[in-house]
Design an enzyme around this catalytic site. Sequence first.
Site, PDB file in Angstrom:
ATOM      1  CG  ASP A 197      -0.194 -17.907   7.093  1.00 47.56           C
ATOM      2  OD1 ASP A 197       0.870 -18.051   7.731  1.00 47.56           O
ATOM      3  OD2 ASP A 197      -1.316 -17.916   7.635  1.00 47.56           O
ATOM      4  CG  HIS A 247      11.398  -2.742   4.340  1.00 51.24           C
ATOM      5  ND1 HIS A 247      10.036  -2.704   4.226  1.00 51.24           N
ATOM      6  CD2 HIS A 247      11.708  -3.957   4.849  1.00 51.24           C
ATOM      7  CE1 HIS A 247       9.528  -3.841   4.666  1.00 51.24           C
ATOM      8  NE2 HIS A 247      10.524  -4.628   5.043  1.00 51.24           N
ATOM      9  CB  ILE A 248      12.311   2.624   0.075  1.00 51.58           C
ATOM     10  CG1 ILE A 248      11.722   1.863  -1.120  1.00 51.58           C
ATOM     11  CG2 ILE A 248      13.001   3.916  -0.377  1.00 51.58           C
ATOM     12  CD1 ILE A 248      10.459   2.492  -1.687  1.00 51.58           C
ATOM     13  CB  SER A 249      12.652   4.116   4.927  1.00 47.48           C
ATOM     14  OG  SER A 249      11.703   3.206   5.459  1.00 47.48           O
ATOM     15  CE1 TYR A 303       9.111   4.703   2.797  1.00 48.20           C
ATOM     16  CE2 TYR A 303       7.585   6.561   2.924  1.00 48.20           C
ATOM     17  CZ  TYR A 303       8.067   5.369   3.429  1.00 48.20           C
ATOM     18  OH  TYR A 303       7.513   4.831   4.563  1.00 48.20           O
ATOM     19  NE  ARG A 337       7.324   3.703   9.954  1.00 48.93           N
ATOM     20  CZ  ARG A 337       6.207   3.881   9.236  1.00 48.93           C
ATOM     21  NH1 ARG A 337       5.830   2.981   8.362  1.00 48.93           N
ATOM     22  NH2 ARG A 337       5.469   4.968   9.377  1.00 48.93           N
ATOM     23  CB  ALA A 372       1.577  -0.300   6.124  1.00 51.76           C
ATOM     24  CG  HIS A 383       5.480  -2.919   9.896  1.00 52.15           C
ATOM     25  ND1 HIS A 383       6.805  -3.277   9.895  1.00 52.15           N
ATOM     26  CD2 HIS A 383       5.395  -1.839   9.063  1.00 52.15           C
ATOM     27  CE1 HIS A 383       7.491  -2.432   9.123  1.00 52.15           C
ATOM     28  NE2 HIS A 383       6.651  -1.560   8.606  1.00 52.15           N
ATOM     29  CD  GLU A 385      10.976  -8.066   4.995  1.00 49.88           C
ATOM     30  OE1 GLU A 385      11.313  -9.213   5.395  1.00 49.88           O
ATOM     31  OE2 GLU A 385      10.511  -7.202   5.746  1.00 49.88           O
ATOM     32  NE  ARG A 410      10.274   5.607   8.632  1.00 49.16           N
ATOM     33  CZ  ARG A 410       9.316   5.470   7.697  1.00 49.16           C
ATOM     34  NH1 ARG A 410       9.470   4.562   6.726  1.00 49.16           N
ATOM     35  NH2 ARG A 410       8.240   6.223   7.725  1.00 49.16           N
ATOM     36  N   PRO A 436       0.786  -1.227   0.000  1.00 48.55           N
ATOM     37  CG  PRO A 436      -0.236  -1.179   2.076  1.00 48.55           C
ATOM     38  CD  PRO A 436       0.455  -2.094   1.129  1.00 48.55           C
ATOM     39  CG  ASN A 437      -0.123   4.257   1.389  1.00 49.40           C
ATOM     40  OD1 ASN A 437      -1.120   4.842   0.976  1.00 49.40           O
ATOM     41  ND2 ASN A 437      -0.104   3.608   2.542  1.00 49.40           N
ATOM     42  NE  ARG A 486       4.061   6.298   1.628  1.00 45.21           N
ATOM     43  CZ  ARG A 486       4.405   5.105   2.053  1.00 45.21           C
ATOM     44  NH1 ARG A 486       5.034   4.267   1.245  1.00 45.21           N
ATOM     45  NH2 ARG A 486       4.114   4.716   3.266  1.00 45.21           N
ATOM     46  CG  ASN A 506       8.538  -2.151   0.067  1.00 43.73           C
ATOM     47  OD1 ASN A 506       8.004  -2.341   1.161  1.00 43.73           O
ATOM     48  ND2 ASN A 506       9.096  -1.007  -0.274  1.00 43.73           N
TER      49      ASN A 506
HETATM   50  C1  DQA Z   1       8.434   0.672   3.732  1.00 47.47           C
HETATM   51  C2  DQA Z   1       8.520   0.841   5.243  1.00 47.47           C
HETATM   52  C3  DQA Z   1       7.175   0.591   5.894  1.00 47.47           C
HETATM   53  O1  DQA Z   1       7.283   0.717   7.308  1.00 47.47           O
HETATM   54  C4  DQA Z   1       6.153   1.578   5.401  1.00 47.47           C
HETATM   55  O2  DQA Z   1       4.887   1.297   5.944  1.00 47.47           O
HETATM   56  C5  DQA Z   1       6.106   1.658   3.916  1.00 47.47           C
HETATM   57  C6  DQA Z   1       7.324   1.542   3.135  1.00 47.47           C
HETATM   58  C7  DQA Z   1       9.750   1.068   3.029  1.00 47.47           C
HETATM   59  O3  DQA Z   1       9.887   0.732   1.854  1.00 47.47           O
HETATM   60  O4  DQA Z   1      10.614   1.714   3.623  1.00 47.47           O
HETATM   61  O5  DQA Z   1       5.049   1.921   3.348  1.00 47.47           O
HETATM   62  O6  DQA Z   1       8.177  -0.690   3.441  1.00 47.47           O
END
Ligand code: DQA
Length: 145
Positions: free
Chosen positions: A88, A101-103, A24, A112, A78, A81, A99, A108, A11-12, A19, A75
């Site tokens: 599953d 994660h950009i950040s 990011y 997270r 959210a 978490h 896996e 953080r 999501p997002n 964003r 990725n």
């Molecule tokens: C994220 C980190 C997550 O905590 C966050 O909810 C995201 C992006 C990242 O790519 O850093 O939406 O997965």
Amino acid sequence: MSKTIYILNGPNLNLLGKRQPEIYGHDTLADVETTCAAVGKDVDLSVKLMQSNHEGEIVEMIHDARENAAGIIINPAAYTHTSVAILDALHTFDGPVLEVHISNVHKREAFRHHSYVSQRADGVIAGFGVEGYALAMRRMGTLLG
Ligand code: DQA
């Protein structure tokens, strides 16, 4: 014929580039796809990048990967978490799972710091910006080469 990697985004991330760019960055998901396709040429992998704001759709993308992908880069945003359903689903997939994660999620908020998906992931990249996806592609090349 080269193997296919699914790059799944939660999501997002459709708003990547717009964003919270201070967290990011300015690259979009289309930029990520272009970069990953270029790395894929180097390591003989093709890529299919997908994004959804809906947990069940991501579960279905993973089911689809069972038939059509050799590896998954994910990725989950959210859902990282919160989602036992995505964990599953990943447990039903036999190939490598990476896996991304950009950040740097560990720098953080505490919520997270825990990832359900990490219990299945063969590797985790966090805090390398969108370059993390390209690094994951290189690693896929090694794992599947
Ligand atoms: C994220 C980190 C997550 O905590 C966050 O909810 C995201 C992006 C990242 O790519 O850093 O939406 O997965």
